[in-house]
Design an enzyme around this catalytic site. Structure first.
Site, PDB file in Angstrom:
ATOM      1  CG  MET A  47     -19.683   2.879 -42.053  1.00 47.46           C
ATOM      2  SD  MET A  47     -19.176   2.426 -40.378  1.00 47.46           S
ATOM      3  CE  MET A  47     -20.449   1.224 -39.950  1.00 47.46           C
ATOM      4  CG  HIS A  48     -24.174   5.139 -40.529  1.00 49.51           C
ATOM      5  ND1 HIS A  48     -24.239   3.988 -39.785  1.00 49.51           N
ATOM      6  CD2 HIS A  48     -23.145   5.869 -40.009  1.00 49.51           C
ATOM      7  CE1 HIS A  48     -23.307   4.021 -38.850  1.00 49.51           C
ATOM      8  NE2 HIS A  48     -22.631   5.140 -38.967  1.00 49.51           N
ATOM      9  CG  ASP A  75     -16.097   5.233 -43.194  1.00 47.25           C
ATOM     10  OD1 ASP A  75     -16.522   4.626 -42.182  1.00 47.25           O
ATOM     11  OD2 ASP A  75     -16.508   6.367 -43.510  1.00 47.25           O
TER      12      ASP A  75
END
Length: 487
Positions: free
Chosen positions: A81-82, A238
């Protein structure tokens, strides 16, 4: 009929094939080039590496399981992520992606919250350097020539999706980690976007993780021997994908993940933020469902670090700790090697060993390290409870769950049973494949995302409860004292 799940990680890509009943038919993996750290606290990766690894993993499945690959009707994606993947007007990558564990944008986080006092209420989360939006604020300030060229910003798996389908699309669970999403409304927030000078035109289209996001490109379907009309699902970040993989989609169901980072995850029936405790409150990958996470940045990464500096294999270190275990010792470890999220929200925090003596050896340090991670999970549980969240027994996932001592320490400190699933892969790739099934077959996620059989249950050790409560109190006292000394 089969379904393909692809999990894009920072160290590589894993792909798994399942049938309509969820049975694994085959799997393959491919390594990616490791992230680089141009400066302390920075972490970057070339998006092309995710794509190369995805192609390699899928090509391996074609060789090993050609009939099953030919029968694929749906594909799901999971990803770390991110990460900020910046694209120009022709979808060209403008710079290396800035990853989830990059801490350069602490100042920008404070500036964003000052500019929009309602930020936490809308996003349901504190502005943290790990999130995507502060990274773009940093680029805007320090790389204006790059910022001006931005046409789209995609998360890692959305970039892979773009190359699979030609579509700019993101699912709700991953979008919730950008700090641009109104998490309660499951929609982009114009106010949050404005803080970084952006608009909806810079964002991908939103879909639920179990819905279709597009179809596989003809040339890729031909490469992998598939037919026309292969559906690519929205997928999941995830951790939400891992929850789909183990069936943690109902209120109170959750897991503890002992991976590179550590996650205490619980599914919710509604949006439940607790920004004071640095709890992550995100959308789940299925409709009308949310989840909370307490996140620690160095779980098995702490053990890997200890192995590197002692010149010993991490598995041998954990084994040595188990052999000599007699309860808590003098040594205490704070696992803040990459800073910390929950509950401190401090990218500048640093790890510490306290209580060292001439008796301290690698086995004792390994035990203290495992205890420190267990205490960090206890911190996460504490702030989740502050948000009014109760959880039942937890499932264990991740490489660190192979250590029974580690699970025993976590179970004792959380005073919660930890269930160990039967042998099998119940991680992000399986969750992604299940989402691909839902999208292709219009199936109900509650029917698809069942929990695995349980191999055994690790119960809290009542004989150690009091000793670890005392040790946890010492652990909690160390962080503010050390941070004060570092000023």
């Amino acid at each position: 009929m089969s379904f393909l799940g692809v999990d894009i990680g920072t160290s590589g890509v894993k792909a798994i094939l399942i049938d309509r009943a969820g049975k694994a038919l085959g799997e393959a993996s491919a390594k990616a080039v490791e992230p680089v750290r141009p400066q302390p606290g920075w972490s970057e990766q070339n998006p092309a590496d995710w794509w190369s690894a995805t192609l390699e993993a899928a090509d391996k499945l074609v060789v090993a399981h050609p009939e099953e690959m030919a029968a694929v009707r749906g594909i799901g994606l999971s990803g770390h992520m991110h990460g900020a993947t910046l694209l120009g007007k022709n979808d060209d990558v403008l710079r290396p992606a800035i990853l989830w564990n990059d801490g350069r944008s602490s100042a920008e986080c404070a500036e964003m919250e000052a500019a929009l006092p309602m930020l936490r209420d809308i996003a349901g989360n504190i502005a943290m350097p790990g999130f995507t939006a502060p990274k773009i604020a940093w680029v805007r300030k320090y790389e204006p020539q790059i910022y001006e060229k931005i046409a789209k910003i995609l998360l890692p798996k959305a970039y892979v999706r773009l190359l699979l389908t030609g579509e700019h699309v993101e699912d709700m669970s991953d979008a919730a980690g950008t700090l641009w999403l109104d998490v309660g409304k499951r929609d982009w927030s114009d106010d949050l976007l404005k803080v970084t000078g952006l608009s909806r035109s810079h964002m991908p289209r939103l879909v639920e993780g179990s819905a279709s996001s597009g179809e596989l490109k003809t040339e890729l379907a031909r490469r992998w021997g598939m037919g026309a009309g292969v559906v690519v699902a929205g997928g999941a970040g995830d951790n939400a994908a891992a929850a789909c993989g183990i069936g943690a989609i109902r209120p109170g169901e959750g897991f503890v993940s002992l991976g590179t980072s550590g996650v205490l995850f619980v599914s919710n029936d509604r949006f439940r933020p607790n920004t004071k405790g640095a709890v992550h409150a995100f959308c789940h990958a299925i409709p009308d469902t949310w989840h909370q996470m307490g996140v620690i940045l160095s779980a098995t990464d702490s053990l890997n670090w200890l192995g590197k500096i002692t010149g010993q294999d991490p598995a041998r270190l954990s084994g040595a700790a188990a052999e000599g275990f007699k309860g808590p010792g003098e040594e205490i470890f704070l696992p803040y090697l990459s800073g910390e999220r929950t509950p401190h929200n401090n990218a500048g925090a640093r790890g510490s060993f306290v209580g060292l003596s001439h008796l301290s050896d690698p086995a004792r340090l390994a035990q203290a390290m495992m205890e420190g991670v267990a205490f960090a999970f206890r911190d996460c549980q504490r702030v989740l409870k502050d948000a009014g969240t109760e959880m039942g027994s937890l499932l264990a996932v991740g490489g660190g769950s192979k250590s029974e001592l580690w699970l025993r320490l976590i179970a004792t400190n959380l005073d919660t049973e930890i269930a160990l699933p039967e042998d099998g892969d119940f991680g992000g790739a399986l969750g992604a494949a299940r989402l691909g099934l839902c999208a292709a077959e219009n199936a109900d996620p509650k029917d698809v995302m069942t929990m695995p059989g349980i191999k055994r249950v690790i119960a809290p050790d009542p004989a150690l409860r009091s000793a670890y409560s005392d040790q946890y109190a010492r652990y909690r006292a160390l962080y503010p004292a050390i941070e004060e000394a570092r000023k």
